[in-house]
Design a protein around this motif. Sequence first.
Motif, PDB file in Angstrom:
ATOM      1  N   GLY A 166     -47.748  19.508  11.831  1.00  0.00           N
ATOM      2  CA  GLY A 166     -46.418  19.729  12.388  1.00  0.00           C
ATOM      3  C   GLY A 166     -45.666  18.437  12.655  1.00  0.00           C
ATOM      4  N   VAL A 167     -46.342  17.449  13.243  1.00  0.00           N
ATOM      5  CA  VAL A 167     -45.676  16.198  13.585  1.00  0.00           C
ATOM      6  C   VAL A 167     -45.277  15.422  12.331  1.00  0.00           C
ATOM      7  CG1 VAL A 167     -46.058  13.912  14.612  1.00  0.00           C
ATOM      8  CG2 VAL A 167     -46.678  15.975  15.878  1.00  0.00           C
ATOM      9  N   PHE A 168     -46.113  15.460  11.311  1.00  0.00           N
ATOM     10  CA  PHE A 168     -45.827  14.702  10.093  1.00  0.00           C
ATOM     11  C   PHE A 168     -45.083  15.523   9.035  1.00  0.00           C
ATOM     12  CE2 PHE A 168     -49.088  12.026  11.950  1.00  0.00           C
ATOM     13  CZ  PHE A 168     -48.639  10.754  11.652  1.00  0.00           C
ATOM     14  N   TRP A 169     -44.778  16.776   9.344  1.00  0.00           N
ATOM     15  CA  TRP A 169     -44.117  17.621   8.346  1.00  0.00           C
ATOM     16  C   TRP A 169     -42.798  17.038   7.831  1.00  0.00           C
ATOM     17  CZ3 TRP A 169     -45.955  21.070   5.249  1.00  0.00           C
ATOM     18  CH2 TRP A 169     -45.069  21.854   4.504  1.00  0.00           C
ATOM     19  N   PRO A 170     -41.956  16.412   8.681  1.00  0.00           N
ATOM     20  CA  PRO A 170     -40.705  15.856   8.147  1.00  0.00           C
ATOM     21  C   PRO A 170     -40.917  14.857   7.021  1.00  0.00           C
ATOM     22  CG  PRO A 170     -40.629  15.911  10.544  1.00  0.00           C
ATOM     23  CD  PRO A 170     -42.032  16.256  10.150  1.00  0.00           C
ATOM     24  N   THR A 171     -42.084  14.238   6.922  1.00  0.00           N
ATOM     25  CA  THR A 171     -42.305  13.233   5.878  1.00  0.00           C
ATOM     26  C   THR A 171     -42.358  13.849   4.481  1.00  0.00           C
ATOM     27  OG1 THR A 171     -44.740  13.308   5.974  1.00  0.00           O
ATOM     28  CG2 THR A 171     -43.625  11.847   7.526  1.00  0.00           C
ATOM     29  N   VAL A 172     -42.602  15.155   4.387  1.00  0.00           N
ATOM     30  CA  VAL A 172     -42.680  15.753   3.046  1.00  0.00           C
ATOM     31  C   VAL A 172     -41.326  15.752   2.361  1.00  0.00           C
ATOM     32  CG1 VAL A 172     -44.627  17.204   3.763  1.00  0.00           C
ATOM     33  CG2 VAL A 172     -42.314  18.171   3.749  1.00  0.00           C
ATOM     34  N   HIS A 173     -40.256  15.552   3.123  1.00  0.00           N
ATOM     35  CA  HIS A 173     -38.912  15.501   2.549  1.00  0.00           C
ATOM     36  C   HIS A 173     -38.474  14.078   2.219  1.00  0.00           C
ATOM     37  CE1 HIS A 173     -38.646  19.707   3.586  1.00  0.00           C
ATOM     38  NE2 HIS A 173     -38.860  19.439   4.857  1.00  0.00           N
TER      39      HIS A 173
ATOM     40  N   GLY B 171     -44.791  16.839  -3.248  1.00  0.00           N
ATOM     41  CA  GLY B 171     -46.206  17.133  -3.413  1.00  0.00           C
ATOM     42  C   GLY B 171     -47.105  15.986  -2.991  1.00  0.00           C
ATOM     43  N   TYR B 172     -46.698  14.762  -3.306  1.00  0.00           N
ATOM     44  CA  TYR B 172     -47.487  13.585  -2.935  1.00  0.00           C
ATOM     45  C   TYR B 172     -47.525  13.414  -1.417  1.00  0.00           C
ATOM     46  CZ  TYR B 172     -46.935  12.458  -7.889  1.00  0.00           C
ATOM     47  OH  TYR B 172     -46.952  12.506  -9.254  1.00  0.00           O
ATOM     48  N   HIS B 173     -46.371  13.605  -0.789  1.00  0.00           N
ATOM     49  CA  HIS B 173     -46.319  13.486   0.672  1.00  0.00           C
ATOM     50  C   HIS B 173     -47.131  14.596   1.340  1.00  0.00           C
ATOM     51  CE1 HIS B 173     -43.587  10.190   0.554  1.00  0.00           C
ATOM     52  NE2 HIS B 173     -42.574  10.872   0.068  1.00  0.00           N
ATOM     53  N   LEU B 174     -47.050  15.791   0.793  1.00  0.00           N
ATOM     54  CA  LEU B 174     -47.810  16.908   1.369  1.00  0.00           C
ATOM     55  C   LEU B 174     -49.308  16.620   1.312  1.00  0.00           C
ATOM     56  CD1 LEU B 174     -47.957  19.756   2.547  1.00  0.00           C
ATOM     57  CD2 LEU B 174     -47.864  20.652   0.200  1.00  0.00           C
ATOM     58  N   THR B 175     -49.776  16.109   0.193  1.00  0.00           N
ATOM     59  CA  THR B 175     -51.197  15.770   0.076  1.00  0.00           C
ATOM     60  C   THR B 175     -51.593  14.725   1.109  1.00  0.00           C
ATOM     61  OG1 THR B 175     -51.117  16.248  -2.298  1.00  0.00           O
ATOM     62  CG2 THR B 175     -52.998  14.979  -1.494  1.00  0.00           C
ATOM     63  N   ASN B 176     -50.747  13.709   1.304  1.00  0.00           N
ATOM     64  CA  ASN B 176     -51.046  12.685   2.297  1.00  0.00           C
ATOM     65  C   ASN B 176     -51.158  13.280   3.699  1.00  0.00           C
ATOM     66  OD1 ASN B 176     -50.953  10.789   0.253  1.00  0.00           O
ATOM     67  ND2 ASN B 176     -49.504   9.444   1.289  1.00  0.00           N
ATOM     68  N   VAL B 177     -50.234  14.176   4.036  1.00  0.00           N
ATOM     69  CA  VAL B 177     -50.263  14.803   5.361  1.00  0.00           C
ATOM     70  C   VAL B 177     -51.547  15.602   5.547  1.00  0.00           C
ATOM     71  CG1 VAL B 177     -49.165  16.537   6.841  1.00  0.00           C
ATOM     72  CG2 VAL B 177     -47.754  14.858   5.631  1.00  0.00           C
ATOM     73  N   LEU B 178     -51.932  16.361   4.541  1.00  0.00           N
ATOM     74  CA  LEU B 178     -53.145  17.180   4.652  1.00  0.00           C
ATOM     75  C   LEU B 178     -54.390  16.303   4.754  1.00  0.00           C
ATOM     76  CD1 LEU B 178     -52.323  20.008   2.079  1.00  0.00           C
ATOM     77  CD2 LEU B 178     -52.151  20.093   4.575  1.00  0.00           C
ATOM     78  N   LEU B 179     -54.429  15.208   4.009  1.00  0.00           N
ATOM     79  CA  LEU B 179     -55.571  14.302   4.103  1.00  0.00           C
ATOM     80  C   LEU B 179     -55.648  13.657   5.482  1.00  0.00           C
ATOM     81  CD1 LEU B 179     -55.523  12.574   0.605  1.00  0.00           C
ATOM     82  CD2 LEU B 179     -57.394  13.944   1.548  1.00  0.00           C
TER      83      LEU B 179
ATOM     84  N   ALA C  64     -39.970   9.568  11.347  1.00  0.00           N
ATOM     85  CA  ALA C  64     -40.105   9.950   9.929  1.00  0.00           C
ATOM     86  C   ALA C  64     -38.857   9.602   9.138  1.00  0.00           C
ATOM     87  CB  ALA C  64     -40.413  11.441   9.815  1.00  0.00           C
ATOM     88  N   GLY C  65     -37.681   9.764   9.767  1.00  0.00           N
ATOM     89  CA  GLY C  65     -36.438   9.486   9.062  1.00  0.00           C
ATOM     90  C   GLY C  65     -36.272   8.035   8.664  1.00  0.00           C
ATOM     91  N   VAL C  66     -36.915   7.130   9.397  1.00  0.00           N
ATOM     92  CA  VAL C  66     -36.846   5.704   9.055  1.00  0.00           C
ATOM     93  C   VAL C  66     -37.382   5.472   7.653  1.00  0.00           C
ATOM     94  CG1 VAL C  66     -37.773   3.428   9.644  1.00  0.00           C
ATOM     95  CG2 VAL C  66     -36.974   4.962  11.459  1.00  0.00           C
ATOM     96  N   TRP C  67     -38.350   6.293   7.260  1.00  0.00           N
ATOM     97  CA  TRP C  67     -39.036   6.115   5.988  1.00  0.00           C
ATOM     98  C   TRP C  67     -38.501   7.052   4.903  1.00  0.00           C
ATOM     99  CZ3 TRP C  67     -42.860   2.395   5.708  1.00  0.00           C
ATOM    100  CH2 TRP C  67     -43.295   1.873   6.935  1.00  0.00           C
ATOM    101  N   HIS C  68     -37.328   7.637   5.116  1.00  0.00           N
ATOM    102  CA  HIS C  68     -36.833   8.638   4.163  1.00  0.00           C
ATOM    103  C   HIS C  68     -36.561   8.045   2.788  1.00  0.00           C
ATOM    104  CE1 HIS C  68     -33.789  11.210   2.163  1.00  0.00           C
ATOM    105  NE2 HIS C  68     -34.523  12.181   2.675  1.00  0.00           N
ATOM    106  N   ASP C  69     -35.975   6.852   2.746  1.00  0.00           N
ATOM    107  CA  ASP C  69     -35.658   6.197   1.481  1.00  0.00           C
ATOM    108  C   ASP C  69     -35.622   4.696   1.715  1.00  0.00           C
ATOM    109  OD1 ASP C  69     -32.904   5.499   2.376  1.00  0.00           O
ATOM    110  OD2 ASP C  69     -32.607   7.662   2.264  1.00  0.00           O
ATOM    111  N   ASP C  70     -35.466   3.936   0.622  1.00  0.00           N
ATOM    112  CA  ASP C  70     -35.494   2.481   0.727  1.00  0.00           C
ATOM    113  C   ASP C  70     -34.382   1.941   1.622  1.00  0.00           C
ATOM    114  OD1 ASP C  70     -37.749   1.673  -0.721  1.00  0.00           O
ATOM    115  OD2 ASP C  70     -36.727   1.932  -2.638  1.00  0.00           O
TER     116      ASP C  70
END
Length: 495
Positions: free
Chosen positions: A35-42, A102-110, A391-397
């Motif tokens: 839940g806390v890291f879910w915003p990173t998948v976007h 998909g890559y972010h989702l895998t990272n969150v699950l790991l 999470a928003g800090v890391w949204h894009d470059d």
Amino acid sequence: MNEVAGLALISRASDPPSRRVRLASVAVIAALTIGVFWPTVHNEFLPLGFDDSLITDTEAIRGLDWVHMRAMATEFVPAHYVPLTLLSLALDYHWWALDPLGYHLTNVLLHALTAVLVYGFLSRLFRSAAAPLVAALIFALHPVQMEAVTVAIQRKTVLSGALFFVALIGYQRWCESHQRRWYVAALVAFAAAALAKPSVVTLPFVFMLYDYAFVDGRVRLADKLPFIALSVPIMLAAVAAHAQIDALHAPHGGTWLAHLLMVSRVTLEYVTAMVVPLNLSPIYYYPREMAHAPLNFVALAVIACACGAVVWHRRRCPWVFFGLAWFIVVLAPESNLVPLAQLRADRFLYLPVLTVAIAVAVLVERLSARVFVMGSYGLIAVLAILTYTSAGVWHDDVRAWRRVVERHPWCGTAVHMLGVAYADAEQPTQAFAAWTEAVRLNPDLADPHLYLARWYVTRGEPEVAGLEVDRYLALAPGNPDGLALRVQLGQGTGP
């Protein structure tokens, strides 16, 4: 009885939590972490300075056939030998192509899996149900974990972290039962972790620390030899990967004394960031003239005195000794004792942050008053909010480099990189302003002049572009990009 070995009695002093309690704890850890890291998948890929271009540009992960698998196993990704990480990225590519979700989702699950494994490891060392739960949640939700989770190429960090704790749990069970299958499981998991990220090669020393703190107060070497034997080729491959692209660096600050002082300062900053995780940055910069700052000498003295005191009192304060030793051992490969490209990065704390988690868990165990237990959950809530909102800090470059500049407004290199991010995002006006500011901050910085020259070319101002090219070549003589642009502008090849 050896007082350090007495720590082992913690897990035997009373019955462990019931299966129902353990399952509930696992569910809470997994749910809160996701839940806390879910915003990173976007979030998007971060190719500029964060190496996500290795995902978009690496041919080896484009398939799961023999040719691609052989490339993963035999080729270096620049400065790294991480075949298992590449395999996991290839699986993501198979399902998601180049969709970052998909890559972010895998990272969150790991990461959630690693947090659950942390709970599994610590639940056998504490007698209360609350202590290991608190430690696992602090590990999972601490703001310094954001970089490792949300930067897609840091798959190597979260994957190796999960395998690290699989190996540690296997070794723990082997120490308890002496069943060979647990030892084999630990060995296989360690090999896999090292193939995901070589920095886990210090795990055999963690096993020795575990022996000393939780088994019998002695350090046994014989049963670590197979692990050490596996470490050697992994370390040699890592060194070869760095050498291939000339990534072995000179001491930070120019001398080994300056380097030691800077490493001391950064180490103290790591401890501060774990305790008070404010003012974090995607990337950290340190001016060269800071190398001999008084604070660096203070940091070196504080670290030396603290380590000496903890070692001296290791029998009276075994948990403090274990926490400090954990921090030192797991941070060692990325501590910059051997100079790395980055002096400091939050991702280097992915495993070391367990030190502060254990410290709070020990207090929960020792001071089991309801007020203190509730206070620890309040702390976890604060950490979760800080992490969720970052999470928003890391949204894009662009957003990431804006935060870097906010933290380092004096740094011309950071401002220049923000300009490049703006240019990549097709925001030329903001890019021009950033490059102009970078030149003002650091007139000796070459790259902004080249980018300004290209900007003026697109504006149809060749004379001003030529002046910027001249300034660039004065700072970077003979650079082929500058010479090519000078020829393009009809100004000859110059001196």
